[in-house]
Design an enzyme around this catalytic site. Structure first.
Site, mmCIF file in Angstrom:
data_model
loop_
_atom_site.group_PDB
_atom_site.id
_atom_site.type_symbol
_atom_site.label_atom_id
_atom_site.label_comp_id
_atom_site.label_asym_id
_atom_site.label_seq_id
_atom_site.Cartn_x
_atom_site.Cartn_y
_atom_site.Cartn_z
ATOM 1 N N GLU A 423 0.820 -1.208 0.000
ATOM 2 C CA GLU A 423 0.000 0.000 0.000
ATOM 3 C C GLU A 423 0.857 1.261 0.000
ATOM 4 O O GLU A 423 0.516 2.253 -0.629
ATOM 5 C CB GLU A 423 -0.939 -0.008 1.207
ATOM 6 C CG GLU A 423 -1.937 1.125 1.237
ATOM 7 C CD GLU A 423 -3.025 0.991 0.187
ATOM 8 O OE1 GLU A 423 -3.837 1.919 0.047
ATOM 9 O OE2 GLU A 423 -3.068 -0.043 -0.507
ATOM 10 N N THR A 530 -12.678 5.333 -13.409
ATOM 11 C CA THR A 530 -11.662 4.979 -12.430
ATOM 12 C C THR A 530 -11.961 3.650 -11.751
ATOM 13 O O THR A 530 -11.100 3.094 -11.081
ATOM 14 C CB THR A 530 -11.522 6.094 -11.380
ATOM 15 O OG1 THR A 530 -10.338 5.891 -10.616
ATOM 16 C CG2 THR A 530 -12.721 6.111 -10.457
#
Length: 1080
Positions: A423, A530
């Site tokens: 992440e 997106t």
């Protein structure tokens, strides 16, 4: 990679999707998501409403099914061979739509609108607006467009028929599709609309699908605080925070614009565009947007910014909105907000800001992006996050291929190292940042890989996709689906299969391995949202001819690019241009691949083979490269045999420390001012400096000499464009000849200092008229008709005396209107005496054989005082360019300064027309040439000047040197040289006819480049020795300077009480200029 291998990978990707989809439908539907470890559904955490990681996304409306429908439609174009010609993905697509209609109704108002679970999306679920739009609304719209044929499915025909009283598209499963998903998308969007009732146009971050937004203190829907709703104070318990993000507020245009065009209801498109521009209008002065922003106040919440979390999709939607809306009608009166080109300009400006402040080039080991200060661009953090991996795909779409390819290499190396994308990872430490070590199946890296393969056709990206596919199979497989990685280092799994794993990750992998898919070959203005849902404005809703409005050129000069960059040419005797790049191992070094353990090490993260993975092969669990190159699936034959890695660039940096001076206070040493830091004391100061090439302000491809840039002062980081200001008194105590801090007089730039006395108070209308007539005579205008552009009737003037009287009365009224609008001061309020204003105007010194040194006079201070008076007080302003006449002898004898407009002839000719005079303190000391914006057009050619060079030219080397020192300019006071004007002068001043002060036209003070950068003045070239009008060499050459500003500088000089010059200084360190250090 062979076609058979690609086909096998395509089949494996199909298997990845169906392993997740089938288990979701079996164990979790109709709930939102699947728990792959416990084989059950994941639902909203109603016991803990603050658990936003789950509750923001899961709206209790079968989210994974909605997110998966467009993937099923894409798979349906390339079905595997099946018995009886069965197209399983197409059937599953149609069955999924039928299941949605059964559970949530068909979106109508009648009985058919009631489903088993709800009527539409009438659900008591508080969800995030952004996630619901991109997953829910976007997924429904995309599936609808596949169903009706707006988006292609190979072999599927969407024919509308009438049978048994029904009209629509008849499917084998019995459903008659007549727009159910479009109506459901409209129902869902309507439930989100209350979030847009804010003072700023930015939507509230969350909304309840049933109750709207009563939980915001200032919401107009919070009108019943006594019966369960929140109070009216933001601090009350139960009041929701109003912080949203740039991506959340600005990434709604694609879905809502498509919905508006399909339904004919423009409300959705309007609110989405308003939210987009509400974000963009709040960008900082250096062109950056932040992550968190308050929906009610419009204030940025955090000063940090980058390209990842909280910001990412705003950039994406600026470019994709231009693509989706291109050729469609828009409001021409508001083209700056409504036209497709406006979104393109927003993307171009946003990318310029990112490239200038967030992007770190090859001199930082390998190109990558960091986190910087929103307002200054100073470095704030060194981590990259997995969400920022989308940016390379966007760059590829925009045609910025080189930047996309080079920065994508780092993410590829990171995936090779961790067999997933952590992440957040730090480029400074080489480790995972702040414990953010999970990978939940995010698609951004795979998405960019697909875009880059479509742009380059380089097999490198197929092997990158193969690596991700094998790592997903090896590490994330469970018997009930695909689990996310809670820790990419240990392989610990999380009990959640995010909906985007099927909606995006599997989709982009499949498109990567299906080069002939319709969406890979279709020439149409469609985009992927997106969330990975394709959308298009269909031809039936487009005008027959693309709409083109005549728009003025944008102020920043951006134009629509006509071509994109070509993919890099392959190196001879190699297969992959990317694998043959000389900087490929720079990214591997930055990712610390060379420090990873080998396969034989027991602690290696690759030793994770499990018997629960029946489909895993040896290549799935074993890297053949031992981390010596990447991706680990890359065949050796793609690496050139004699390839050489280029040397990693090393920046020249050093710290310059100053001693602690006695009797000096450390408090208030640094003061933040506009565009930088003001240093009030050098005691104990430490300057961090880096050597880098200077940039040509108008053409970045031109590389100038190296210079030092101060990037930090003690512990304060500076942005790329920030300056360090020091007064002359601050540095007086240091040796000016110190080789590490050498003070040097600027031989090219100086400042013209002007003292402007206060305006006298108006006495009467007749006095104003007298002043006007006096000014008129001084200007050489000759009559009032030229000033006011009035037409006089000569016949009426002779016949009727009242005509002249009426004319004068009108003239007096006009002159007194300005003074009448200001209320007179009362006798009880003593009037404050106005002070003389001291203004500086930047100027340039001449070069060439005719240049003469300036008079040896002291530099004046920046503030006016009785003890610091300017020495030249007699000024003559010539009304024309002094090309075809000689000045009277008394003018240079009795005036210390002569001001001449630029143009018409060479600088030497102007000086030749000034007669010889005996030098003395009261005679001519300086000639000032005033340049106008039309003289300052940018010149990019650097060639030898012609011998017949006109006045507008300058020595190329001089211009180059000036540009190299452009960043060292200082603007100490707010004069004409400091304000950036973009208005161009409509009419250049003509010889003998200067523009009147009463003219309504306001010319630009300084010309600007197409990018809005003020065009620098060139140095005047005096290409011959100075001569007198009689042709004799001038015994006392006249000093000359040139300033800009045009009419406004002329006006200042007309008002000037006295004038002087102030020389500029800059500093060298080891003979190299410190570019952003400004001496005031």
């Amino acid at each position: 990679m062979t076609d058979d291998t690609i086909a096998e990978l395509r089949q494996e990707t199909r298997g990845i999707f169906y392993h997740g989809y089938d288990n979701y439908m079996k164990h979790a539907f109709p709930e939102d998501e699947l728990r792959p470890l416990t084989c059950g559904p994941l639902t909203r955490d109603r016991q803990n409403p603050a658990h936003i990681e789950v509750n923001d996304v899961l709206g209790n409306y079968s989210l994974t099914l909605i997110d998966s429908l467009s993937t099923l439609a894409i798979l349906a174009s390339s079905p595997p061979p099946a018995k009886r010609g069965r197209n399983k993905p197409l059937e599953d697509f149609q069955d999924g739509i039928k299941a949605l209609v059964e559970n949530y109704g068909d979106g109508s108002k009648g009985p058919a609108g009631q489903g088993k679970r709800a009527r539409g999306f009438d659900l008591d679920s508080k969800v995030q607006v952004f996630e619901t739009v991109i997953r829910g609304v976007g997924g429904l719209l995309s599936a609808h467009q596949f169903a009706v044929g707006d988006l292609p499915i190979r072999g599927y025909e969407a024919k509308v028929k009438k049978k048994r009283g029904s009209e629509g598209i008849f499917w084998r499963n019995g459903l008659v599709y007549d727009g159910q998903l479009l109506r459901l998308a409209t129902d869902l969007a309507d439930r989100l609309m209350p979030a847009f009732h804010t003072p700023t146009g930015l939507p509230y971050p969350r909304v309840n699908l049933r109750h709207g937004v009563p939980f915001y203190a200032n919401s107009p829907y919070n009108n019943d605080a006594e019966h369960g709703q929140c109070g009216t104070k933001p601090s009350d318990r139960g009041t929701e925070i109003t912080e949203t993000c740039s991506a959340g507020a600005g990434s709604l245009v694609l879905e809502f614009s498509t919905l508006s065009r399909l339904t004919g209801d423009s409300r959705y498109e309007h609110v989405a565009k308003d939210a987009f521009w509400a974000v963009w209008s709040r960008r900082s002065s250096i062109g950056l947007i932040g992550a968190g922003i308050d929906a009610e106040t419009g204030q940025w919440v955090s000063p940090y910014t980058g390209i990842g979390a909280g910001i990412d999709s705003f950039f994406e939607y600026s470019l994709k909105s231009y693509i989706l809306l291109s050729g469609l009608p828009y409001d021409a009166e508001h083209a700056d907000l409504d036209s497709p080109d406006a979104f393109l300009r927003a993307w171009q400006d946003a990318h310029d800001g990112v490239k200038r402040h967030i992007y770190r080039g090859a001199q930082h080991q390998h190109p990558h992006y960091i986190q910087v200060d929103l307002y200054t661009g100073a470095i704030r953090a060194f981590w990259v996050d997995s969400l920022s991996a989308f940016y390379q795909g966007l760059l590829a779409m925009a045609g910025e291929l080189e930047e996309a390819i080079e920065t994508h290499l780092l993410y590829t190396a990171l995936w090779t190292r961790y067999s997933a994308m952590p992440e957040r990872w730090s480029t400074a430490t080489g480790n995972i940042e702040s414990g953010l070590r999970w990978w939940g199946g995010r698609p951004e890296f795979i998405e960019s890989t697909w875009y880059l393969y479509r742009a380059t056709n380089d097999p490198w990206y197929l092997h990158v996709g193969e690596m991700t596919l094998r790592d997903i199979k090896r590490r994330c497989w469970t018997k009930c689906g695909w689990a996310g990685l809670q820790d990419v280092r240990t392989g610990e799994l999380s009990d959640r299969m995010e909906s985007f794993l099927l909606g995006e990750t599997a989709k982009y992998l499949y498109l990567l391995f299906d080069p002939t898919h319709p969406l890979n070959t279709w020439d149409a203005a469609f985009v992927f949202t997106t969330e990975g849902h394709p959308l298009i404005i269909p031809k039936r809703l487009r005008p027959a001819k693309p709409v083109r409005h005549s728009e003025p050129s944008p102020p920043d000069g951006h134009t629509i690019p006509g071509t994109c960059q070509l993919p890099p040419e392959p190196v001879p005797f190699s297969i992959s241009a990317t694998a043959a790049r000389p900087d490929i191992f720079h990214a591997a070094s930055l990712a610390r691949l060379h420090l990873m353990p080998t396969i034989e090490t027991l602690e290696s993260p690759l030793v994770e083979f499990s018997a629960d993975h029946p489909s895993i092969s040896v290549s799935d669990i074993r890297s053949p490269s031992n981390y010596t190159y990447y991706p680990w699936t890359l065949p050796l034959e793609l690496i050139p045999q004699n390839a050489m890695s280029s040397r990693i660039a090393v920046r020249t940096t050093f710290d310059l420390s100053f001693p602690n001076l006695p009797n000096t206070l450390q408090m208030g040493t640094l003061q933040r001012v506009n565009e930088g830091i003001l240093v009030n004391s050098m005691s104990g100061l430490r300057l961090g400096m880096v050597k880098e090439p200077d940039e040509f302000p108008l053409a970045k491809e031109i590389v100038l000499d190296d210079q030092f840039r101060i990037y930090s002062i003690s512990n304060v980081a500076l942005g790329r464009d920030e300056k360090v200001y020091m007064s002359r008194s601050t540095i007086e105590s240091f040796n000016p000849l110190d080789p590490y801090f050498t003070r040097t007089r600027d031989s090219q730039m100086l400042d013209l200092v002007i003292d402007v006395p206060p305006e006298p108070a108006p006495t009467s209308t007749s006095q104003a008229l007298s002043d006007l007539l006096a000014d008129d005579q001084n200007d050489g205008m000759g009559n009032l008709s030229k000033v006011f552009d009035m037409e006089l009737d000569s016949n009426a003037l002779e016949a009727d005396g009242s005509y002249l009287s009426s004319l004068l009365n009108s003239l007096q009224s006009l002159l007194s209107s300005s003074s009448a609008s200001t209320p007179p001061s009362t006798s009880t309020e003593p009037s404050r005496p106005q002070q003389t204003q001291r203004i500086t105007v930047p100027g340039t010194l001449p070069i060439g054989p005719g240049s003469a040194p300036l008079p040896d006079v002291p530099d004046p201070e920046l503030q006016h005082s009785e003890t610091n008076m300017l020495i030249w007080s007699t000024i003559y302003i010539h009304p024309n360019t002094l090309c075809d006449e000689r000045l009277p002898i008394d003018i240079p004898r009795n005036h210390q300064m002569i001001v001449i407009p630029r143009g018409g002839c060479s600088f030497a000719t102007k000086l030749r027309n000034i007669p010889a005079y005996p030098p003395k303190s009261g005679s001519l000391q300086l000639v000032v040439i005033v340049s106008y914006p039309e003289h300052e057009e940018p010149q990019y050619t650097f060639t030898d000047h012609d011998e017949t060079l006109k006045e507008d030219s300058a020595a190329p080397q001089a211009r180059n040197r000036w540009m190299s020192k452009q960043h060292g300019e200082q603007d100490s006071t707010q004069g004409p040289g400091h304000e950036q004007q973009t208005d161009q002068a409509e009419d250049p001043p003509l010889d003998n006819q200067p523009t009147s002060k009463m003219s309504s036209k306001k010319p630009a003070r300084y010309a600007t480049s197409p990018n809005g950068i003020p065009l620098p003045l060139i140095q005047p070239l005096l290409d011959e020795t100075q001569y007198t009008p009689s042709g004799l060499p001038r015994p006392n050459p006249i000093p000359l300077i040139m300033v800009g500003g045009g009419d406004e500088t002329i006006a200042l000089l007309k008002k000037a009480g006295a004038v002087g010059v102030r020389r500029r200084y800059y500093f060298l360190s080891q003979g190299v200029r410190i570019g952003n250090l400004i001496v005031l």
